[in-house]
Design an enzyme around this catalytic site. Structure first.
Site, PDB file in Angstrom:
ATOM      1  CB  CYS A 156       5.250  -3.471   0.267  1.00  0.00           C
ATOM      2  SG  CYS A 156       5.799  -1.831  -0.263  1.00  0.00           S
ATOM      3  CD  GLU A 192       3.819  -8.468  -5.284  1.00  0.00           C
ATOM      4  OE1 GLU A 192       3.743  -7.235  -5.424  1.00  0.00           O
ATOM      5  OE2 GLU A 192       4.434  -9.001  -4.339  1.00  0.00           O
ATOM      6  CG  HIS A 241       6.322  -5.545  -4.165  1.00  0.00           C
ATOM      7  ND1 HIS A 241       4.970  -5.415  -3.935  1.00  0.00           N
ATOM      8  CD2 HIS A 241       6.886  -4.384  -3.751  1.00  0.00           C
ATOM      9  CE1 HIS A 241       4.723  -4.225  -3.406  1.00  0.00           C
ATOM     10  NE2 HIS A 241       5.875  -3.581  -3.282  1.00  0.00           N
ATOM     11  N   GLY A 249       0.821  -1.202   0.000  1.00  0.00           N
ATOM     12  CA  GLY A 249       0.000   0.000   0.000  1.00  0.00           C
ATOM     13  C   GLY A 249       0.854   1.250   0.000  1.00  0.00           C
TER      14      GLY A 249
END
Length: 453
Positions: free
Chosen positions: A309, A395, A393, A280
């Site tokens: 994050c 992903e 991250h 976020g």
């Protein structure tokens, strides 16, 4: 640098201490994919194209750059940050972590493969974007491609920005801009189309760091992303979740219920097999409700937890650690992070302006990853419980997939937790055995369960 880091390498230890609890299915309507996202309504945006008009990029208390506008014919301000990513501008621009920021691309030419469609995958998640809309306030490029070529492209970068109400400027010296931001730090800036504001007019600059940006990107109501063959049920705290985080969980056999950032997750944790805290935007200290809820969750439940994050930072705050603002942040697809449990280095995708102060981490946690460029913290893990988080991250989207195995590790924790819960449920002693064992142990009549504290 490497000798200092080698001294910090602890021996790997398995996560354990998973306690038992009964798993129940949460009664939630299953909404197809991320179409269930109920993001806050945005103010109407100007969508008229400003292609070819004069434009100005002004850094507060810094240099002014003249260029050419493309995208929307509107003026904006925000925090100027830069990314060194070579590709992946559709993913970066739709990443909610960039909310309120003016994104400066160091790659000289942007837009040459156009912008893809909003096609969805088998889980009804967006294939090419990380949220339904552009999230950054504006973009700055050295050169923009007016002609594009790619089999997935449906429009140009300029057309996309105009349709989303995002101003953009090209023809500026992005090397000089990045040099200034590296030396002076991330700065407030604005993009103006046509006549420039008074450079001394403070009202022309809005500091997104003073705003709870998570509130603006988090879903307003819970929704479910389903997997028809799901074996697990994960609760995700949406602080601005990327589509590929949802995909990384659902594709590994989980159905995911997505909750608003300030939802009291500790009150419903018993209905799930794991809790996940998403990425976020902005300052993590603005999310005090989330921090409180996470602290209560860890006090009352042994459930597996993973954060990414901002989720990593919020988890750190919840255990009593502190966060710091980095000078200019880390935003790239090629940042090396060292796994302190194995000594392996991963090339990671990153997008953050804050970091966890590792010196404030409590004794029951240890550092998991460290940034090999600046030595900042990139992850932490609990020494005995299935709780860990990363600043980078895993992903990707865009970026390398070196660390995607961390989702497998999380799902292994979830599976173990669920299986232990099942064993506990199947082997709970009967009331008769509780009475007998209590009498044998203390020689008195046991307190009825209904009256026990």
């Amino acid at each position: 640098m490497f000798s200092r880091l080698a001294a910090r390498l602890p021996k790997a230890s398995a996560l354990n201490g998973v306690a038992a609890r009964q798993v129940r299915n949460l009664s939630q309507p299953a909404i197809t994919g991320s179409k269930g996202r109920n993001m806050p309504a945005r103010e109407p945006r100007t969508t008229a194209a400003a292609t070819g008009a004069e434009a100005t990029f002004t850094i507060r208390d810094g240099p002014v750059f003249q260029g050419t506008a493309f995208g929307a014919n509107t003026n904006i301000s925000g925090e100027a940050v830069f990314t060194t990513s070579l590709v992946g501008y559709p993913e970066s621009m739709t990443d909610p972590s960039y909310r309120g920021q003016i994104l400066v691309f160091t790659q000289p030419l942007i837009g040459n493969y156009g912008v893809p469609s909003n096609e969805r995958d088998e889980f009804n998640l967006l294939k090419y974007f990380e949220s339904p809309h552009i999230q950054c306030a504006g973009i700055v490029v050295s050169d923009v491609a007016t002609q594009y070529s790619h089999w997935t492209a449906v429009q140009s970068l300029g057309e996309w920005c105009a349709s989303e109400g995002i101003p953009a400027i090209s023809g500026v010296d992005t090397r000089a801009i990045v040099t200034y931001l590296r030396e002076q730090g991330s700065s407030l800036a604005r993009i103006s189309i046509g006549d420039e504001y008074d450079a001394d007019e403070d009202e022309g600059f809005i500091d997104p760091g003073q705003i709870n940006l998570v509130k603006r990107v988090s879903t307003k109501a819970p929704f479910v992303v389903t997997n028809p063959n799901a074996k697990f049920h994960v609760a995700l705290i949406d602080c601005g979740v990327k589509e590929n985080i949802l995909r990384s969980l659902v594709s590994r056999g989980a159905s995911v219920t997505v909750f608003p950032y300030n939802y009291p997750i500790h009150k419903v944790a018993e209905n799930f097999d794991g809790v996940f805290i998403s990425n976020g935007p902005g300052d993590p200290t603005h999310c005090q409700e989330t921090v409180y809820n996470l602290a209560k969750l860890m006090e009352t439940s042994p459930i597996p937890i993973m954060g990414i994050c901002l989720g990593h930072q919020l988890l750190a705050l919840a255990v009593g650690a502190k966060t710091i603002k980095l000078k200019y942040g880390n935003r790239a697809h090629n940042i090396p992070a060292l796994d302190l449990t194995t000594g392996q280095c991963h090339i990671t995708s990153q997008n953050h302006g804050y970091a966890v102060d590792i010196s404030t981490l409590p004794s029951d946690f240890k550092e998991y990853f460290v940034n090999l460029n600046d030595g900042s913290n990139e992850g932490m893990m609990h020494k005995t419980r299935p709780i860990f988080s990363t600043q980078f991250h895993p992903e990707a989207k865009g970026g390398p997939m070196d660390s995607s195995y961390l989702f497998d590790k999380y799902m292994e924790n979830v599976e173990l937790f669920k299986s232990n819960s099942q064993v506990y449920r199947d082997n709970r002693p009967t009331q008769f055995m509780i009475d007998i064992l209590s009498k044998e142990r203390v020689g008195v009549e046991p307190t009825p369960l209904s009256n026990a504290a």
